[in-house]
Write an enzyme that holds these catalytic residues in place. Structure first.
Site, PDB file in Angstrom:
ATOM      1  N   LYS A 168       2.109  12.203  10.854  1.00 36.46           N
ATOM      2  CA  LYS A 168       1.788  10.777  10.787  1.00 36.46           C
ATOM      3  C   LYS A 168       2.210  10.054  12.069  1.00 36.46           C
ATOM      4  O   LYS A 168       1.441   9.291  12.655  1.00 36.46           O
ATOM      5  CB  LYS A 168       2.485  10.168   9.564  1.00 36.46           C
ATOM      6  CG  LYS A 168       2.432   8.678   9.468  1.00 36.46           C
ATOM      7  CD  LYS A 168       1.030   8.137   9.251  1.00 36.46           C
ATOM      8  CE  LYS A 168       1.043   6.632   9.354  1.00 36.46           C
ATOM      9  NZ  LYS A 168      -0.176   5.996   8.975  1.00 36.46           N
ATOM     10  N   GLU A 175       0.038   7.705   4.725  1.00 34.27           N
ATOM     11  CA  GLU A 175      -1.224   6.993   4.523  1.00 34.27           C
ATOM     12  C   GLU A 175      -1.860   6.708   5.876  1.00 34.27           C
ATOM     13  O   GLU A 175      -1.207   6.214   6.777  1.00 34.27           O
ATOM     14  CB  GLU A 175      -0.930   5.683   3.778  1.00 34.27           C
ATOM     15  CG  GLU A 175      -2.153   4.912   3.395  1.00 34.27           C
ATOM     16  CD  GLU A 175      -3.191   5.802   2.738  1.00 34.27           C
ATOM     17  OE1 GLU A 175      -2.897   6.389   1.679  1.00 34.27           O
ATOM     18  OE2 GLU A 175      -4.301   5.936   3.286  1.00 34.27           O
ATOM     19  N   CYS A 183       2.155  -0.764  12.749  1.00 36.24           N
ATOM     20  CA  CYS A 183       2.482   0.661  12.860  1.00 36.24           C
ATOM     21  C   CYS A 183       2.638   1.205  14.269  1.00 36.24           C
ATOM     22  O   CYS A 183       3.609   1.910  14.543  1.00 36.24           O
ATOM     23  CB  CYS A 183       1.417   1.478  12.147  1.00 36.24           C
ATOM     24  SG  CYS A 183       1.505   1.242  10.381  1.00 36.24           S
TER      25      CYS A 183
HETATM   26  C1  UDX Z   1       3.807   0.221   4.958  1.00 37.76           C
HETATM   27  C2  UDX Z   1       4.729   1.415   5.040  1.00 37.76           C
HETATM   28  O1  UDX Z   1       5.478   1.519   3.957  1.00 37.76           O
HETATM   29  C3  UDX Z   1       5.378   1.475   6.379  1.00 37.76           C
HETATM   30  O2  UDX Z   1       6.273   2.508   6.489  1.00 37.76           O
HETATM   31  C4  UDX Z   1       4.249   1.717   7.289  1.00 37.76           C
HETATM   32  O3  UDX Z   1       4.664   2.118   8.543  1.00 37.76           O
HETATM   33  C5  UDX Z   1       3.433   0.468   7.311  1.00 37.76           C
HETATM   34  O4  UDX Z   1       2.940   0.239   6.049  1.00 37.76           O
HETATM   35  P1  UDX Z   1       3.518  -2.178   4.391  1.00 37.76           P
HETATM   36  O5  UDX Z   1       2.891  -1.866   3.074  1.00 37.76           O
HETATM   37  O6  UDX Z   1       2.613  -2.578   5.501  1.00 37.76           O
HETATM   38  O7  UDX Z   1       4.391  -0.950   4.846  1.00 37.76           O
HETATM   39  O8  UDX Z   1       4.728  -3.155   4.288  1.00 37.76           O
HETATM   40  P2  UDX Z   1       4.826  -4.520   3.550  1.00 37.76           P
HETATM   41  O9  UDX Z   1       3.489  -5.153   3.442  1.00 37.76           O
HETATM   42  O10 UDX Z   1       5.967  -5.227   4.179  1.00 37.76           O
HETATM   43  O11 UDX Z   1       5.227  -4.089   2.054  1.00 37.76           O
HETATM   44  C6  UDX Z   1       6.419  -3.538   1.648  1.00 37.76           C
HETATM   45  C7  UDX Z   1       6.779  -4.138   0.279  1.00 37.76           C
HETATM   46  O12 UDX Z   1       7.927  -3.477  -0.216  1.00 37.76           O
HETATM   47  C8  UDX Z   1       7.106  -5.630   0.311  1.00 37.76           C
HETATM   48  O13 UDX Z   1       6.264  -6.310  -0.589  1.00 37.76           O
HETATM   49  C9  UDX Z   1       8.570  -5.696  -0.133  1.00 37.76           C
HETATM   50  O14 UDX Z   1       8.875  -6.822  -0.916  1.00 37.76           O
HETATM   51  C10 UDX Z   1       8.710  -4.406  -0.921  1.00 37.76           C
HETATM   52  N1  UDX Z   1      10.087  -3.932  -1.031  1.00 37.76           N
HETATM   53  C11 UDX Z   1      10.851  -3.792   0.078  1.00 37.76           C
HETATM   54  C12 UDX Z   1      10.601  -3.591  -2.282  1.00 37.76           C
HETATM   55  O15 UDX Z   1       9.922  -3.729  -3.296  1.00 37.76           O
HETATM   56  N2  UDX Z   1      11.879  -3.097  -2.357  1.00 37.76           N
HETATM   57  C13 UDX Z   1      12.687  -2.982  -1.281  1.00 37.76           C
HETATM   58  O16 UDX Z   1      13.832  -2.569  -1.395  1.00 37.76           O
HETATM   59  C14 UDX Z   1      12.146  -3.339  -0.010  1.00 37.76           C
HETATM   60  C1  UDX Z   2      -3.377   2.126  12.349  1.00 39.10           C
HETATM   61  C2  UDX Z   2      -4.022   3.499  12.193  1.00 39.10           C
HETATM   62  O1  UDX Z   2      -5.391   3.423  12.595  1.00 39.10           O
HETATM   63  C3  UDX Z   2      -3.913   3.983  10.757  1.00 39.10           C
HETATM   64  O2  UDX Z   2      -4.429   5.287  10.632  1.00 39.10           O
HETATM   65  C4  UDX Z   2      -2.460   3.958  10.350  1.00 39.10           C
HETATM   66  O3  UDX Z   2      -2.348   4.325   8.998  1.00 39.10           O
HETATM   67  C5  UDX Z   2      -1.855   2.596  10.570  1.00 39.10           C
HETATM   68  O4  UDX Z   2      -2.031   2.184  11.924  1.00 39.10           O
HETATM   69  P1  UDX Z   2      -4.072  -0.368  11.805  1.00 39.10           P
HETATM   70  O5  UDX Z   2      -2.886  -0.742  12.628  1.00 39.10           O
HETATM   71  O6  UDX Z   2      -4.234  -0.983  10.471  1.00 39.10           O
HETATM   72  O7  UDX Z   2      -4.109   1.205  11.573  1.00 39.10           O
HETATM   73  O8  UDX Z   2      -5.409  -0.711  12.620  1.00 39.10           O
HETATM   74  P2  UDX Z   2      -6.219  -0.032  13.831  1.00 39.10           P
HETATM   75  O9  UDX Z   2      -7.644  -0.180  13.524  1.00 39.10           O
HETATM   76  O10 UDX Z   2      -5.734   1.310  14.128  1.00 39.10           O
HETATM   77  O11 UDX Z   2      -5.908  -1.016  15.042  1.00 39.10           O
HETATM   78  C6  UDX Z   2      -4.626  -1.143  15.617  1.00 39.10           C
HETATM   79  C7  UDX Z   2      -4.698  -2.052  16.833  1.00 39.10           C
HETATM   80  O12 UDX Z   2      -5.388  -1.418  17.903  1.00 39.10           O
HETATM   81  C8  UDX Z   2      -5.427  -3.359  16.597  1.00 39.10           C
HETATM   82  O13 UDX Z   2      -4.743  -4.415  17.236  1.00 39.10           O
HETATM   83  C9  UDX Z   2      -6.777  -3.123  17.226  1.00 39.10           C
HETATM   84  O14 UDX Z   2      -7.408  -4.314  17.625  1.00 39.10           O
HETATM   85  C10 UDX Z   2      -6.404  -2.260  18.408  1.00 39.10           C
HETATM   86  N1  UDX Z   2      -7.508  -1.418  18.910  1.00 39.10           N
HETATM   87  C11 UDX Z   2      -8.069  -0.460  18.116  1.00 39.10           C
HETATM   88  C12 UDX Z   2      -7.956  -1.577  20.228  1.00 39.10           C
HETATM   89  O15 UDX Z   2      -7.443  -2.431  20.962  1.00 39.10           O
HETATM   90  N2  UDX Z   2      -8.947  -0.760  20.681  1.00 39.10           N
HETATM   91  C13 UDX Z   2      -9.529   0.210  19.913  1.00 39.10           C
HETATM   92  O16 UDX Z   2     -10.421   0.914  20.405  1.00 39.10           O
HETATM   93  C14 UDX Z   2      -9.076   0.356  18.586  1.00 39.10           C
END
Ligand code: UDX
Ligand code: UDX
Length: 472
Positions: free
Chosen positions: A223, A164, A279
């Site tokens: 990714k 994603e 991430c």
């Molecule tokens: C996601 C991706 O999965 C991760 O790999 C990526 O790099 C960042 O985004 P994210 O959705 O941000 O993770 O994580 P989080 O908001 O922590 O949600 C994960 C959910 O999975 C939690 O709600 C947790 O309770 C659930 N979970 C975890 C399960 O249902 N079963 C498990 O065994 C572990």
């Molecule tokens: C990122 C990737 O963009 C997305 O494609 C991936 O799926 C998950 O990780 P996210 O972490 O949600 O997404 O936000 P992003 O907008 O990428 O910003 C990441 C961090 O970089 C933030 O702290 C943001 O403030 C910072 N940032 C971003 C900068 O400091 N400068 C920039 O020009 C852009």
């Protein structure tokens, strides 16, 4: 064999699983979409009749949930029932950096992914398509396949990688209009049929030419590579920001000038106090770990530099505050505007604010925090976490409570402050009455703008000692 997908189940109702499934349900009304999670509170929040209480804040999310929830979108803790019912199962559980054992501090912790795979293998009544949505090290699909085959009662499973790319704060627009969808799978007949089943789902709203299909390992590694490249751009411009401050150049002018070159492009060149989010750091460390594992130390060091530069940028910002305030912030009121890792989200994971706060707290600053979306409990959790990472210090909640005050209203946070630090680029900060704020601050009235959000000349005219990032 052609698959007909009537039901999808997603394990993990987090920042990725929740919004992604909500949009799939919205765009594919004939498919039932179950989102299951082991955390009952999270599920209760997803089911709250008050849509302002959804567990994550994303512009446009509540409208999508309102449209689909109860129609073909269901949130539940019934993980096993969800697995049984679906022909296609997404794994979207979290994959944090390992905090123990082999690969501690670097490798991705795949324990939740593995648990999910074992659970699917154990209870699935027949073969399924299993889709990796979580970001994973390259070749994880092989481990998932091995588990499914070993424990899967002779059933045949297909594993796809479908990373994603949504960014938080713009999740819904990113999901509605993705630059591309990436699907990796085996290139034999069964693998291609599974890929096609997932292509058909996205094709409900994404033009076919934007759906890229690849081999499994290419998709997984794409990714990590995409996140590493994006983070690298930020570290590169931040490295230049340090040089700007020494030489009198302006980093925003440089970003504009180089971004006009179509080969470089203008996006992701905003210099800041440092990138955060769940991430970038995790995925780069994971990439570094993989490179070391495959005996590529030069490649590992190259990418590790991106994280090191980011740590340096956060440290530089905190140090500038302490240096400017005559070498100590002890007993001084420092007001933080923003705690989230970027605007338009309540997510604080790896936010630069946490690390800057820690350095100022080490110098006994009194920090007053205002963020429009982040809750008080979360801020204390973040600080507790950052202390747990520092072996030289023990965490004392009562000391922390005496140094930290969290405000629900910005002006009280700013009143009588020695300095203001802007950590998140929330739009509302630009609309504040900065002249009024100036009159209610101690002088010299310092503003450290970690996002170059405010107009420097206006701020200086008002009387502030204003310091942006990369402004010589
Ligand atoms: C996601 C991706 O999965 C991760 O790999 C990526 O790099 C960042 O985004 P994210 O959705 O941000 O993770 O994580 P989080 O908001 O922590 O949600 C994960 C959910 O999975 C939690 O709600 C947790 O309770 C659930 N979970 C975890 C399960 O249902 N079963 C498990 O065994 C572990
Ligand atoms: C990122 C990737 O963009 C997305 O494609 C991936 O799926 C998950 O990780 P996210 O972490 O949600 O997404 O936000 P992003 O907008 O990428 O910003 C990441 C961090 O970089 C933030 O702290 C943001 O403030 C910072 N940032 C971003 C900068 O400091 N400068 C920039 O020009 C852009």
């Amino acid at each position: 064999m052609k698959h007909t997908i009537k039901t999808i189940t997603c394990i993990g109702a987090g920042y990725v699983g929740g919004p992604t499934m909500a949009v799939i349900a919205q765009k594919c009304p004939e498919i039932k979409v179950n989102v299951v999670d082991i955390n009952p509170q999270r599920i209760a929040e997803w089911n709250d009749t008050d849509l302002d209480k959804l567990p994550i804040y994303e512009p446009g999310l509540k409208e999508v949930v309102k449209e689909a929830r109860g129609r073909n979108l269901f949130f539940s803790t019934e993980v096993e029932a969800g697995i049984r019912e679906a022909e296609m199962i997404f794994i979207s559980v979290n994959t944090p950096t390992k905090t123990y054992g082999v690969g501690k501090g670097m490798a991705a912790d795949l324990k939740y992914v593995e648990l999910s795979a074992r659970q699917i293998a154990r209870i699935a009544p027949e073969g399924k398509i299993v889709v990796e949505k979580s970001t994973l090290p390259v070749r994880t699909a092989q481990s998932i396949k091995t588990i499914l085959e070993a424990e899967g009662n002779g059933n045949k499973f297909q594993v796809l990688s479908n990373p994603e790319f949504l960014a938080e704060g713009t999740a819904i627009t990113d999901l509605h209009n993705p630059d591309r969808i990436l699907i990796g799978g085996d290139q034999d007949e069964d693998g291609l049929a599974a890929i096609q089943a997932l292509v058909d789902i996205y094709a409900h709203w994404v033009p076919r030419e934007q759906i890229i299909t690849t081999r499994l390992w290419s998709s997984e590694l794409s990714k990590l590579t995409a996140n590493a490249f994006l983070a690298q751009r930020i570290s590169s411009i931040n490295a230049i920001s340090a040089l700007c401050e020494r030489t009198g150049a302006d980093v925003d002018e440089i970003a504009h000038a180089i971004g006009a070159d179509t080969r470089i492009g203008s996006k992701f060149l905003r210099s800041s106090v440092g990138f955060g989010g769940s991430c970038f750091q995790k995925d780069i460390l994971n990439l570094v770990y993989l490179c070391r594992h495959f005996n590529l130390p030069e490649v590992a060091d190259y990418w590790e530099g991106v994280v090191k530069m980011n740590d340096y940028q956060k440290h530089r910002f905190a140090k500038q505050i302490i240096d400017s305030l005559f070498n100590t912030v002890s007993g001084k009121k420092i007001a933080f505007l923003g705690w989230a890792f970027k605007k338009d989200t309540n997510d604080t994971r790896e936010s630069a604010a946490i690390y800057v706060a820690k350095e100022l707290l080490d110098d006994l600053a009194e920090i007053h925090i205002y963020d429009p979306k982040v809750k008080k409990e979360q801020i204390f959790k973040d600080l507790e976490y950052v202390y747990s990472q520092d072996p030289t210090q023990s965490f004392d909640l009562s000391v922390l409570q005496s140094l930290i005050t969290i405000h629900e209203e910005p002006y009280l946070a700013l009143e009588n402050a020695h300095a203001i630090a802007i950590l998140t680029e929330w739009d509302e900060f630009k609309t504040y009455d900065w002249e009024k704020i100036y009159t209610h601050m101690l002088k010299p009235a310092f503003v450290f703008d970690g996002r170059n959000l405010l107009e420097a000349s206006e701020m200086k005219k008002t009387g502030f000692e204003y310091k942006g990032i990369g402004k010589g």
